[in-house]
Every structure is written in C-alpha cells, then in structure tokens.
Design a protein around this motif. Sequence first.
Motif, PDB file in Angstrom:
ATOM      1  N   MET A   1      -6.184   9.102  -1.664  1.00 38.37           N
ATOM      2  CA  MET A   1      -5.867   8.490  -0.378  1.00 38.37           C
ATOM      3  C   MET A   1      -7.159   8.071   0.313  1.00 38.37           C
ATOM      4  N   GLN A   2      -7.072   6.961   0.989  1.00 45.88           N
ATOM      5  CA  GLN A   2      -8.234   6.437   1.706  1.00 45.88           C
ATOM      6  C   GLN A   2      -7.781   5.924   3.067  1.00 45.88           C
ATOM      7  N   THR A   3      -8.583   6.202   4.091  1.00 44.04           N
ATOM      8  CA  THR A   3      -8.303   5.745   5.447  1.00 44.04           C
ATOM      9  C   THR A   3      -9.402   4.787   5.865  1.00 44.04           C
ATOM     10  N   ARG A   4      -8.998   3.709   6.533  1.00 43.22           N
ATOM     11  CA  ARG A   4      -9.991   2.780   7.070  1.00 43.22           C
ATOM     12  C   ARG A   4      -9.485   2.211   8.387  1.00 43.22           C
ATOM     13  N   PRO A   5     -10.426   1.800   9.263  1.00 44.10           N
ATOM     14  CA  PRO A   5     -10.018   1.172  10.525  1.00 44.10           C
ATOM     15  C   PRO A   5      -9.315  -0.166  10.253  1.00 44.10           C
ATOM     16  N   ALA A   6      -8.313  -0.460  11.048  1.00 43.59           N
ATOM     17  CA  ALA A   6      -7.611  -1.735  10.938  1.00 43.59           C
ATOM     18  C   ALA A   6      -8.459  -2.846  11.535  1.00 43.59           C
ATOM     19  N   THR A   7      -8.218  -4.057  11.053  1.00 40.79           N
ATOM     20  CA  THR A   7      -8.872  -5.258  11.568  1.00 40.79           C
ATOM     21  C   THR A   7      -7.783  -6.237  12.017  1.00 40.79           C
ATOM     22  N   PRO A   8      -8.143  -7.276  12.742  1.00 43.09           N
ATOM     23  CA  PRO A   8      -7.135  -8.270  13.139  1.00 43.09           C
ATOM     24  C   PRO A   8      -6.365  -8.858  11.957  1.00 43.09           C
ATOM     25  N   ASP A   9      -6.990  -8.948  10.797  1.00 43.62           N
ATOM     26  CA  ASP A   9      -6.293  -9.466   9.618  1.00 43.62           C
ATOM     27  C   ASP A   9      -5.147  -8.558   9.168  1.00 43.62           C
ATOM     28  N   ASP A  10      -5.156  -7.305   9.616  1.00 44.50           N
ATOM     29  CA  ASP A  10      -4.131  -6.337   9.220  1.00 44.50           C
ATOM     30  C   ASP A  10      -2.876  -6.392  10.091  1.00 44.50           C
ATOM     31  N   VAL A  11      -2.903  -7.161  11.170  1.00 43.42           N
ATOM     32  CA  VAL A  11      -1.775  -7.153  12.120  1.00 43.42           C
ATOM     33  C   VAL A  11      -0.426  -7.420  11.457  1.00 43.42           C
ATOM     34  N   PRO A  12      -0.284  -8.409  10.574  1.00 43.18           N
ATOM     35  CA  PRO A  12       1.033  -8.602   9.949  1.00 43.18           C
ATOM     36  C   PRO A  12       1.505  -7.383   9.149  1.00 43.18           C
ATOM     37  N   ALA A  13       0.602  -6.764   8.417  1.00 41.94           N
ATOM     38  CA  ALA A  13       0.971  -5.572   7.640  1.00 41.94           C
ATOM     39  C   ALA A  13       1.303  -4.400   8.556  1.00 41.94           C
ATOM     40  N   ILE A  14       0.565  -4.244   9.645  1.00 42.99           N
ATOM     41  CA  ILE A  14       0.838  -3.177  10.614  1.00 42.99           C
ATOM     42  C   ILE A  14       2.227  -3.374  11.218  1.00 42.99           C
ATOM     43  N   THR A  15       2.504  -4.577  11.665  1.00 43.52           N
ATOM     44  CA  THR A  15       3.804  -4.874  12.276  1.00 43.52           C
ATOM     45  C   THR A  15       4.935  -4.597  11.305  1.00 43.52           C
ATOM     46  N   ALA A  16       4.803  -5.037  10.069  1.00 39.91           N
ATOM     47  CA  ALA A  16       5.844  -4.817   9.062  1.00 39.91           C
ATOM     48  C   ALA A  16       6.039  -3.329   8.778  1.00 39.91           C
ATOM     49  N   LEU A  17       4.940  -2.587   8.652  1.00 38.33           N
ATOM     50  CA  LEU A  17       5.032  -1.151   8.373  1.00 38.33           C
ATOM     51  C   LEU A  17       5.726  -0.417   9.520  1.00 38.33           C
ATOM     52  N   VAL A  18       5.316  -0.697  10.754  1.00 39.01           N
ATOM     53  CA  VAL A  18       5.901  -0.019  11.911  1.00 39.01           C
ATOM     54  C   VAL A  18       7.390  -0.331  12.017  1.00 39.01           C
ATOM     55  N   ARG A  19       7.753  -1.587  11.850  1.00 42.23           N
ATOM     56  CA  ARG A  19       9.174  -1.960  11.944  1.00 42.23           C
ATOM     57  C   ARG A  19       9.991  -1.228  10.877  1.00 42.23           C
ATOM     58  N   ALA A  20       9.481  -1.166   9.669  1.00 40.15           N
ATOM     59  CA  ALA A  20      10.192  -0.473   8.590  1.00 40.15           C
ATOM     60  C   ALA A  20      10.272   1.032   8.852  1.00 40.15           C
ATOM     61  N   ALA A  21       9.175   1.615   9.323  1.00 37.87           N
ATOM     62  CA  ALA A  21       9.125   3.062   9.539  1.00 37.87           C
ATOM     63  C   ALA A  21      10.082   3.523  10.632  1.00 37.87           C
ATOM     64  N   TYR A  22      10.245   2.722  11.671  1.00 43.56           N
ATOM     65  CA  TYR A  22      11.062   3.123  12.817  1.00 43.56           C
ATOM     66  C   TYR A  22      12.498   2.608  12.762  1.00 43.56           C
ATOM     67  N   GLU A  23      12.820   1.769  11.805  1.00 44.93           N
ATOM     68  CA  GLU A  23      14.157   1.164  11.724  1.00 44.93           C
ATOM     69  C   GLU A  23      15.264   2.224  11.711  1.00 44.93           C
ATOM     70  N   LYS A  24      15.026   3.340  11.046  1.00 43.54           N
ATOM     71  CA  LYS A  24      16.063   4.376  10.927  1.00 43.54           C
ATOM     72  C   LYS A  24      16.463   4.976  12.275  1.00 43.54           C
ATOM     73  N   TRP A  25      15.623   4.818  13.295  1.00 45.96           N
ATOM     74  CA  TRP A  25      15.907   5.416  14.597  1.00 45.96           C
ATOM     75  C   TRP A  25      16.705   4.497  15.524  1.00 45.96           C
ATOM     76  N   VAL A  26      16.788   3.212  15.195  1.00 49.74           N
ATOM     77  CA  VAL A  26      17.435   2.246  16.087  1.00 49.74           C
ATOM     78  C   VAL A  26      18.878   2.634  16.396  1.00 49.74           C
ATOM     79  N   SER A  27      19.659   2.942  15.374  1.00 47.01           N
ATOM     80  CA  SER A  27      21.066   3.284  15.617  1.00 47.01           C
ATOM     81  C   SER A  27      21.200   4.617  16.353  1.00 47.01           C
TER      82      SER A  27
END
Length: 152
Positions: A1-27
């Motif tokens: 496993m590796q951790t790195r700071p996010a950059t502006p280029d990561d915004v689409p991947a961040i948005t997609a990950l967050v939406r997928a991760a939290y989707e189960k809580w919507v209902s």
Amino acid sequence: MQTRPATPDDVPAITALVRAAYEKWVSLIGREPMPMQADYDEAIRDHMIDLLFDGDDLVGLIETIQHPDHLFIENVAVAPQRQGQGFGRHLLAHAEGKARTLNLFALRLVTNAAFASNVQLYRDIGYRIEREEAFLGGIAVHMHKALGDVAD
C-alpha cells in the motif's frame, strides 16, 4: 500500500471514489451524504487529501483539515469492493501520524448516527463521542480522539 497527496488531476477519481463509497448510505438516510455533495476542486485547494493505493488501484482516501488544536477528519472513503479489508483503519492511522507530525494531539470527526458500523469502528480505535445533535433529519455524532504527547 502506498499513500500520496492528491493533486488537482485526481479530482475526477476522488469524486468517483467518494460517490461509490457513500452510495450505500443514500437509501438509509434518504439523501446523499455530505461527502457526495462536496466540490472536490475546492476541497483539493483548501484541505489535505491523501490517496491510498494498492498497487495501481485507488482504494481509498482521507480528507483532513488542520486546526490550531486538532486535525479534523472531513472524509474517509474506501472503494466499495475494498471495504472491510482494513483500508479505512489504515487511513485513520495515517491521519494520526499526520496529526503528530503537525504537533497536534487530537483528531475530530463528525459522522451520521445511522452509519452505526462506522460509529463502532471509530469507537473501537479510541474515538469518544463528544455530543450528538440533530442534522438534516438525522443525528450528527461528533467524535474525538486524544493522541497524547508526540513523545508517547
């Protein structure tokens, strides 16, 4: 496993990950959780977002905000197919290390009481409930973890 700071280029991947991760809580809560509504172009400028990779796969992230007396955890998200494998705990430990590096001796976060498994996880790793309050038709749970001295 590796951790790195996010950059502006990561915004689409961040948005997609967050939406997928939290989707189960919507209902469960009848609305999108707050992290699903965030502007990550803004968050990447104003907060610290660290990405967690397993090989080339983005598996999680943690978003934190530095305050004078604590590090606030704004968001912890793990890809749905990778949840339950310890990545969330790894990210929370990463935040503890970051807090210590910044000479901060506490972490704080707010979660939804309906996310009972998350509340239990936080309690299991040393977070304590400070207070609960009504929020958007649910209950916001404010939690705190003291880290003690850096030399501990």
